[in-house]
Design a protein around this motif. Structure first.
Motif, PDB file in Angstrom:
ATOM      1  N   ASP A  23      -0.015 -14.051  45.329  1.00  0.00           N
ATOM      2  CA  ASP A  23      -1.102 -13.057  45.220  1.00  0.00           C
ATOM      3  C   ASP A  23      -0.789 -12.016  44.154  1.00  0.00           C
ATOM      4  OD1 ASP A  23      -2.643 -14.279  47.155  1.00  0.00           O
ATOM      5  OD2 ASP A  23      -2.013 -12.917  48.772  1.00  0.00           O
ATOM      6  N   LEU A  24       0.444 -11.536  44.134  1.00  0.00           N
ATOM      7  CA  LEU A  24       0.832 -10.546  43.128  1.00  0.00           C
ATOM      8  C   LEU A  24       0.750 -11.122  41.715  1.00  0.00           C
ATOM      9  CD1 LEU A  24       3.900  -8.805  44.816  1.00  0.00           C
ATOM     10  CD2 LEU A  24       1.681  -7.788  44.299  1.00  0.00           C
ATOM     11  N   GLN A  25       1.207 -12.350  41.545  1.00  0.00           N
ATOM     12  CA  GLN A  25       1.140 -12.984  40.225  1.00  0.00           C
ATOM     13  C   GLN A  25      -0.307 -13.183  39.787  1.00  0.00           C
ATOM     14  OE1 GLN A  25       3.523 -16.468  41.031  1.00  0.00           O
ATOM     15  NE2 GLN A  25       5.365 -15.541  40.126  1.00  0.00           N
ATOM     16  N   THR A  26      -1.156 -13.567  40.720  1.00  0.00           N
ATOM     17  CA  THR A  26      -2.578 -13.747  40.406  1.00  0.00           C
ATOM     18  C   THR A  26      -3.210 -12.415  40.005  1.00  0.00           C
ATOM     19  OG1 THR A  26      -2.692 -15.558  41.996  1.00  0.00           O
ATOM     20  CG2 THR A  26      -4.781 -14.581  41.307  1.00  0.00           C
ATOM     21  N   ASN A  27      -2.935 -11.380  40.779  1.00  0.00           N
ATOM     22  CA  ASN A  27      -3.474 -10.050  40.469  1.00  0.00           C
ATOM     23  C   ASN A  27      -2.953  -9.559  39.124  1.00  0.00           C
ATOM     24  OD1 ASN A  27      -4.949  -9.917  42.827  1.00  0.00           O
ATOM     25  ND2 ASN A  27      -3.353  -8.822  43.955  1.00  0.00           N
ATOM     26  N   PHE A  28      -1.695  -9.793  38.848  1.00  0.00           N
ATOM     27  CA  PHE A  28      -1.107  -9.378  37.574  1.00  0.00           C
ATOM     28  C   PHE A  28      -1.780 -10.096  36.410  1.00  0.00           C
ATOM     29  CE2 PHE A  28       2.156  -9.521  34.246  1.00  0.00           C
ATOM     30  CZ  PHE A  28       2.397  -8.165  34.104  1.00  0.00           C
ATOM     31  N   SER A  29      -2.054 -11.373  36.572  1.00  0.00           N
ATOM     32  CA  SER A  29      -2.724 -12.138  35.517  1.00  0.00           C
ATOM     33  C   SER A  29      -4.112 -11.586  35.254  1.00  0.00           C
ATOM     34  CB  SER A  29      -2.828 -13.608  35.902  1.00  0.00           C
ATOM     35  OG  SER A  29      -1.555 -14.188  35.973  1.00  0.00           O
ATOM     36  N   HIS A  30      -4.825 -11.256  36.315  1.00  0.00           N
ATOM     37  CA  HIS A  30      -6.165 -10.667  36.150  1.00  0.00           C
ATOM     38  C   HIS A  30      -6.084  -9.317  35.444  1.00  0.00           C
ATOM     39  CE1 HIS A  30      -8.458 -13.708  38.244  1.00  0.00           C
ATOM     40  NE2 HIS A  30      -7.637 -13.654  39.271  1.00  0.00           N
ATOM     41  N   LEU A  31      -5.109  -8.526  35.797  1.00  0.00           N
ATOM     42  CA  LEU A  31      -4.941  -7.224  35.152  1.00  0.00           C
ATOM     43  C   LEU A  31      -4.592  -7.379  33.674  1.00  0.00           C
ATOM     44  CD1 LEU A  31      -3.022  -5.219  37.897  1.00  0.00           C
ATOM     45  CD2 LEU A  31      -5.365  -4.860  37.117  1.00  0.00           C
ATOM     46  N   GLU A  32      -3.760  -8.357  33.348  1.00  0.00           N
ATOM     47  CA  GLU A  32      -3.418  -8.608  31.943  1.00  0.00           C
ATOM     48  C   GLU A  32      -4.660  -8.979  31.137  1.00  0.00           C
ATOM     49  OE1 GLU A  32      -0.314 -11.617  32.292  1.00  0.00           O
ATOM     50  OE2 GLU A  32       1.064 -10.232  31.286  1.00  0.00           O
ATOM     51  N   MET A  33      -5.500  -9.834  31.702  1.00  0.00           N
ATOM     52  CA  MET A  33      -6.731 -10.227  31.016  1.00  0.00           C
ATOM     53  C   MET A  33      -7.659  -9.028  30.839  1.00  0.00           C
ATOM     54  SD  MET A  33      -7.470 -14.110  32.531  1.00  0.00           S
ATOM     55  CE  MET A  33      -8.910 -13.543  33.323  1.00  0.00           C
ATOM     56  N   THR A  34      -7.746  -8.185  31.847  1.00  0.00           N
ATOM     57  CA  THR A  34      -8.594  -7.000  31.763  1.00  0.00           C
ATOM     58  C   THR A  34      -8.095  -6.065  30.671  1.00  0.00           C
ATOM     59  OG1 THR A  34      -9.128  -7.158  34.115  1.00  0.00           O
ATOM     60  CG2 THR A  34      -9.495  -5.034  33.061  1.00  0.00           C
ATOM     61  N   VAL A  35      -6.804  -5.852  30.600  1.00  0.00           N
ATOM     62  CA  VAL A  35      -6.231  -4.978  29.575  1.00  0.00           C
ATOM     63  C   VAL A  35      -6.488  -5.550  28.182  1.00  0.00           C
ATOM     64  CG1 VAL A  35      -4.052  -4.113  28.629  1.00  0.00           C
ATOM     65  CG2 VAL A  35      -4.509  -3.924  31.074  1.00  0.00           C
ATOM     66  N   GLU A  36      -6.349  -6.847  28.024  1.00  0.00           N
ATOM     67  CA  GLU A  36      -6.604  -7.475  26.725  1.00  0.00           C
ATOM     68  C   GLU A  36      -8.064  -7.297  26.318  1.00  0.00           C
ATOM     69  OE1 GLU A  36      -5.336 -11.546  26.947  1.00  0.00           O
ATOM     70  OE2 GLU A  36      -3.230 -10.992  27.181  1.00  0.00           O
ATOM     71  N   ARG A  37      -8.985  -7.476  27.258  1.00  0.00           N
ATOM     72  CA  ARG A  37     -10.414  -7.292  26.963  1.00  0.00           C
ATOM     73  C   ARG A  37     -10.707  -5.845  26.598  1.00  0.00           C
ATOM     74  NH1 ARG A  37     -12.493 -10.771  32.070  1.00  0.00           N
ATOM     75  NH2 ARG A  37     -12.022 -12.820  31.233  1.00  0.00           N
ATOM     76  N   LEU A  38     -10.143  -4.924  27.347  1.00  0.00           N
ATOM     77  CA  LEU A  38     -10.356  -3.504  27.047  1.00  0.00           C
ATOM     78  C   LEU A  38      -9.791  -3.140  25.680  1.00  0.00           C
ATOM     79  CD1 LEU A  38      -9.624  -1.854  30.511  1.00  0.00           C
ATOM     80  CD2 LEU A  38     -11.830  -2.020  29.352  1.00  0.00           C
TER      81      LEU A  38
END
Length: 85
Positions: A23-38
């Motif tokens: 779950d933590l790895q999945t959440n981290f991956s989503h956060l990384e994608m969000t930061v890249e988009r931002l």
């Protein structure tokens, strides 16, 4: 019976830890994608702002260089404000 319950609890806690880690790895991956988009959005907005600033500078230069003898009044931001401001 005590040994089996200890082993069962240990394997259950390991399964729980593995699930939490996933779950933590999945959440981290989503956060990384969000930061890249931002980051992409911010970079695009910065380029747009720089373009707009250059255009505004050109407009100001054109207004400053206008001939007042030609009958066109110079642009005055304060004088040309609508009454509701």
């Amino acid at each position: 019976m005590n040994q089996f319950s200890d082993i069962n609890e240990t394997s259950t806690s390991q399964v729980d830890l593995q699930a939490q880690l996933i779950d933590l790895q999945t959440n981290f991956s989503h956060l990384e994608m969000t930061v890249e988009r931002l980051d992409e959005v911010i970079a695009r907005q910065d380029r747009d702002l720089q373009t707009l600033q250059r255009q505004l500078q050109l407009i100001y230069k054109q207004v400053e260089n206008q001939d007042t003898d030609s009958g066109i009044a110079p642009f005055d931001v304060m004088a040309d404000r609508p009454p509701h401001y």
